[in-house]
Scaffold this motif. Structure first.
Motif, PDB file in Angstrom:
ATOM      1  N   LYS A  69      -7.261   4.820  -5.391  1.00 36.28           N
ATOM      2  CA  LYS A  69      -7.869   3.508  -5.636  1.00 36.28           C
ATOM      3  C   LYS A  69      -8.851   3.196  -4.497  1.00 36.28           C
ATOM      4  CE  LYS A  69      -5.082   2.649  -9.155  1.00 36.28           C
ATOM      5  NZ  LYS A  69      -5.506   2.526 -10.524  1.00 36.28           N
TER       6      LYS A  69
ATOM      7  N   CYS B  66      -2.107   4.855  -3.682  1.00 35.52           N
ATOM      8  CA  CYS B  66      -3.172   3.876  -3.910  1.00 35.52           C
ATOM      9  C   CYS B  66      -4.318   4.089  -2.926  1.00 35.52           C
ATOM     10  CB  CYS B  66      -2.643   2.436  -3.918  1.00 35.52           C
ATOM     11  SG  CYS B  66      -2.327   1.692  -2.317  1.00 35.52           S
TER      12      CYS B  66
ATOM     13  N   GLN C 158       0.811  -1.226   0.000  1.00 35.58           N
ATOM     14  CA  GLN C 158       0.000   0.000   0.000  1.00 35.58           C
ATOM     15  C   GLN C 158       0.844   1.277   0.000  1.00 35.58           C
ATOM     16  OE1 GLN C 158      -3.045   1.581   3.156  1.00 35.58           O
ATOM     17  NE2 GLN C 158      -3.922  -0.209   2.159  1.00 35.58           N
TER      18      GLN C 158
HETATM   19  S1  SF4 Z   1      -4.974  -0.695  -3.533  1.00 38.48           S
HETATM   20 FE1  SF4 Z   1      -3.748  -1.594  -5.172  1.00 38.48          FE
HETATM   21  S2  SF4 Z   1      -1.592  -0.968  -4.843  1.00 38.48           S
HETATM   22 FE2  SF4 Z   1      -2.787  -0.539  -2.990  1.00 38.48          FE
HETATM   23  S3  SF4 Z   1      -2.385  -2.319  -1.696  1.00 38.48           S
HETATM   24 FE3  SF4 Z   1      -4.314  -2.698  -2.835  1.00 38.48          FE
HETATM   25  S4  SF4 Z   1      -3.753  -3.788  -4.737  1.00 38.48           S
HETATM   26 FE4  SF4 Z   1      -1.864  -2.899  -3.816  1.00 38.48          FE
END
Ligand code: SF4
Length: 381
Positions: free
Chosen positions: A367, A363, A359
């Motif tokens: 995300k 992200c 993380q």
């Molecule tokens: S959001 Fe994406 S980059 Fe972040 S920990 Fe989860 S899979 Fe990995």
């Protein structure tokens, strides 16, 4: 986390996408010059004050491979991204584009140099335009020239020229401090400009931009929820991040969450002005580190681009192998993997100093909090 009782996340066993790197990309990024006429306070580019131009021989070498890829693909894009690509001038850019056949050209520009002549050039070369503006004047205050003067009026003039010529454009906006009370104003501003698509980048800590990018979860979620609400009230344009999140939520509800990620990482070759090739993360081009070297996988001056990409995809080494281990760590540990796919290599490097962590603040902002914010809106609606 749940969405009306349906799990939105998943388990490591469930996610089958993003294993390894594909040997053929869907687009390439070309750096016609390192120079940018602006000096935005959040810019990550290290050499933006220097005009290092790509020789035509580099474009010819890239086109040798890209023209074959374009023949075999329904659609293949060449994205011209600097520096500021228009700083290279029309004559040089035309010479760099000339060797390519059967591709879609895109230019990502700061819009300040666009005038009638440039619009004729765009129309004549059938170029797709993406431009950067962060919202109304007070939101665009970090976009400045080398003397610290605001670029806003010049950007607006460039956009007016595009509109006069009927040239469609997408907008990319950087949001430095996401929180409540921003998104609705940003959305209606960009919609009123007449853009076709809005993409939002929450400012990233990368390259020479060392500004911290940690934000409160509630604030960032509220930003994304507000952007979703603004789009739903008045869906005049596509909002890139909201579309991704809604597509994922729809797939979860349809029991098809694992179908959205590509099977492999797109190698996304970035060809720097001197012909060096950086895969996966354009933001790493032009950087080096004592541990990883210059991040390049070769030069098109020495080997065909197809060989550089195929050999790296077949046997990843160095930082790329480390990044792929990081992606597997994400797959094993993160419930958002089916939406995110492991995010970008550059953010891991610039935040963690290595590639096999999981993380990042990026992200979380772009995300995790994005998906949660879009779902917050859906639950409240
Ligand atoms: S959001 Fe994406 S980059 Fe972040 S920990 Fe989860 S899979 Fe990995």
């Amino acid at each position: 986390m749940s969405f009306d009782g349906t799990a939105i996340g998943g388990t490591a066993q469930q996610w089958t996408g993003m294993r390894g790197i594909g040997s053929v990309p869907s687009y390439v990024i070309m750096q016609p010059t390192t120079l940018c006429n602006l000096d935005c306070s959040y810019c990550y580019l290290p050499h933006r004050a220097h005009d290092r131009r790509m020789p035509v021989s580099v474009a010819e070498a890239v086109a040798e491979t890209v023209n074959d890829w374009a023949t075999d693909a329904p659609r293949f894009s060449v994205v011209w991204h600097g520096g500021e690509p228009l700083s290279a001038g029309r004559e040089h850019l035309a010479a760099l584009m000339a060797p390519f056949r059967g591709v879609e050209h895109h230019i990502q520009t700061n819009a300040t140099l666009i005038d009638d002549e440039w619009c004729e050039f765009f129309a004549g070369h059938d170029i797709h335009i993406g431009l950067s503006i962060d919202g109304p004047e007070w939101m665009t205050k970090r976009r400045v020239d080398r003397g610290g003067r605001p670029a806003y009026e010049k950007i607006r003039k460039g956009i007016e020229a595009l509109r006069r010529h009927g040239i469609p454009f997408a907008v990319l906006s950087v949001v430095s401090d996401p929180g409540p009370g921003l998104a609705a104003e940003l959305y209606s501003f960009v919609a009123d400009l007449g853009a076709t698509v809005l993409g939002v980048n929450v400012e990233e800590q990368e390259g020479v931009n060392l500004r911290p990018n940690g934000h409160e979860a509630d604030a960032v979620r509220a930003f994304w929820a507000e952007l979703t609400a603004a789009w739903r009230r008045d869906p005049r344009l596509e909002v890139r991040e909201v579309e991704w999140a809604l597509r994922y939520a729809g797939a979860v509800l349809a029991g098809a969450a694992d179908t959205l990620l590509p099977r492999r990482h797109d190698p996304i070759p970035t060809i720097s002005h001197d012909g060096h090739v950086v895969l996966l993360s354009p933001e790493l081009a032009g950087f080096s580190s004592p541990q990883y070297g210059d991040f390049t996988s070769g030069s098109v001056r020495d080997r065909p681009l197809r060989e550089i990409v195929a050999s790296t995809a077949a046997a990843p080494t160095g930082w790329i192998a480390e990044y792929l281990r990081g992606v597997e760590a994400c797959r094993a540990s993160c419930e958002f993997f089916g939406f995110c796919g492991g995010a970008h290599a550059a953010n891991r490097f610039f935040e963690h100093g290595r590639f096999d962590g999981t993380q990042t603040r990026h992200c979380r902002n772009s995300k995790i909090f994005l998906l949660e914010g879009v779902l917050d809106h859906a639950r409240a609606a």
